[in-house]
Write a protein that holds these residues in place. Structure first.
Motif, PDB file in Angstrom:
ATOM      1  N   LEU A  39     -10.402  -1.832   1.515  1.00 66.15           N
ATOM      2  CA  LEU A  39     -11.863  -1.890   1.602  1.00 66.15           C
ATOM      3  C   LEU A  39     -12.376  -3.324   1.483  1.00 66.15           C
ATOM      4  N   ILE A  40     -11.755  -4.132   0.629  1.00 67.95           N
ATOM      5  CA  ILE A  40     -12.122  -5.549   0.523  1.00 67.95           C
ATOM      6  C   ILE A  40     -11.873  -6.248   1.858  1.00 67.95           C
TER       7      ILE A  40
ATOM      8  N   ASN B 146     -14.475  -5.141   4.391  1.00 69.22           N
ATOM      9  CA  ASN B 146     -15.749  -5.779   4.095  1.00 69.22           C
ATOM     10  C   ASN B 146     -15.749  -7.232   4.584  1.00 69.22           C
TER      11      ASN B 146
ATOM     12  N   ASN C 217     -16.078  -7.167   8.368  1.00 69.27           N
ATOM     13  CA  ASN C 217     -17.468  -6.866   8.735  1.00 69.27           C
ATOM     14  C   ASN C 217     -18.364  -8.073   8.534  1.00 69.27           C
ATOM     15  N   THR C 218     -18.198  -8.774   7.415  1.00 65.11           N
ATOM     16  CA  THR C 218     -19.011  -9.957   7.129  1.00 65.11           C
ATOM     17  C   THR C 218     -18.749 -11.044   8.161  1.00 65.11           C
TER      18      THR C 218
ATOM     19  N   SER D 219     -21.325  -3.341  12.829  1.00 66.60           N
ATOM     20  CA  SER D 219     -20.247  -2.659  12.131  1.00 66.60           C
ATOM     21  C   SER D 219     -18.945  -2.779  12.913  1.00 66.60           C
TER      22      SER D 219
ATOM     23  N   CYS E 270     -10.929   5.862   9.319  1.00 65.78           N
ATOM     24  CA  CYS E 270     -11.596   4.670   9.835  1.00 65.78           C
ATOM     25  C   CYS E 270     -11.550   4.729  11.361  1.00 65.78           C
TER      26      CYS E 270
END
Length: 175
Positions: A108-109, A112, A115-116, A128, A138
């Motif tokens: 998940l990190i 993220n 995505n960033t 996204s 996913c």
């Protein structure tokens, strides 16, 4: 009723679809979750479509973040297509296992961070990279998955030693 015993090795060597079915049967048999279809397309917005150049830029932004790069390159695998238009489905547990990560939190990190990086690249924090369904699968656009696979191939090929015979002659002289 018929019972079948499978070794861990047999399960590991089984096709992905069979492993997912076994997982669903074990979860349902132990009443750990309500029985549901293997996977359903995500309910929110469609994930972004990223070309190879965008993926290369994202990799550049993720340098120094081995967890995020590990997660990103796990999407080079084909995945399973669902829906119309199709999306590629991936299990975070598979990403964790295949990427040699220690926890789902690391997956998940990594997601993220990806995505960033994509949001920064496009100047749109709402974009996204992937989406999830109610079972935690996913989903990624097939075009993005293909871009990641091509980029991975290009990176791996660029790391290969020259094929002009120098390596073979070096091996013969040291052997």
């Amino acid at each position: 009723m018929i019972g079948i015993t499978l070794t861990a090795d047999q399960i590991c060597k089984a096709p992905v679809e069979v492993r997912r079915w076994i997982e669903q049967e074990v979860i349902a048999g132990l009443h750990l979750a309500p029985r549901a279809p293997a996977a359903s397309p995500p309910r929110s917005t469609r994930p972004a479509v990223c070309n190879e150049e965008e993926m290369a830029a994202i990799v550049g932004r993720l340098r120094g973040m081995p967890v995020a790069l590990s997660v990103l390159f796990e999407f080079r695998q084909p995945g399973i297509a669902f829906g119309n238009p199709p999306l590629k489905s991936f299990r975070p547990m598979d990403i964790m296992h295949n990427g040699k990560l220690q926890s789902i939190e690391q997956v998940l990190i990594g997601l993220n961070a990806i995505n960033t990086a994509l949001g920064d690249l496009r100047g749109d924090p709402g974009v996204s990279f992937c989406d999830f369904d109610n079972e935690g699968h996913c989903f990624l656009s097939p075009e993005t998955q293909a871009s990641i696979a091509t980029l991975w191939h290009d990176i791996v090929v660029s790391q290969q030693p020259p094929a002009d015979g120098r390596r073979e002659s070096m091996l013969r002289s040291t052997g």
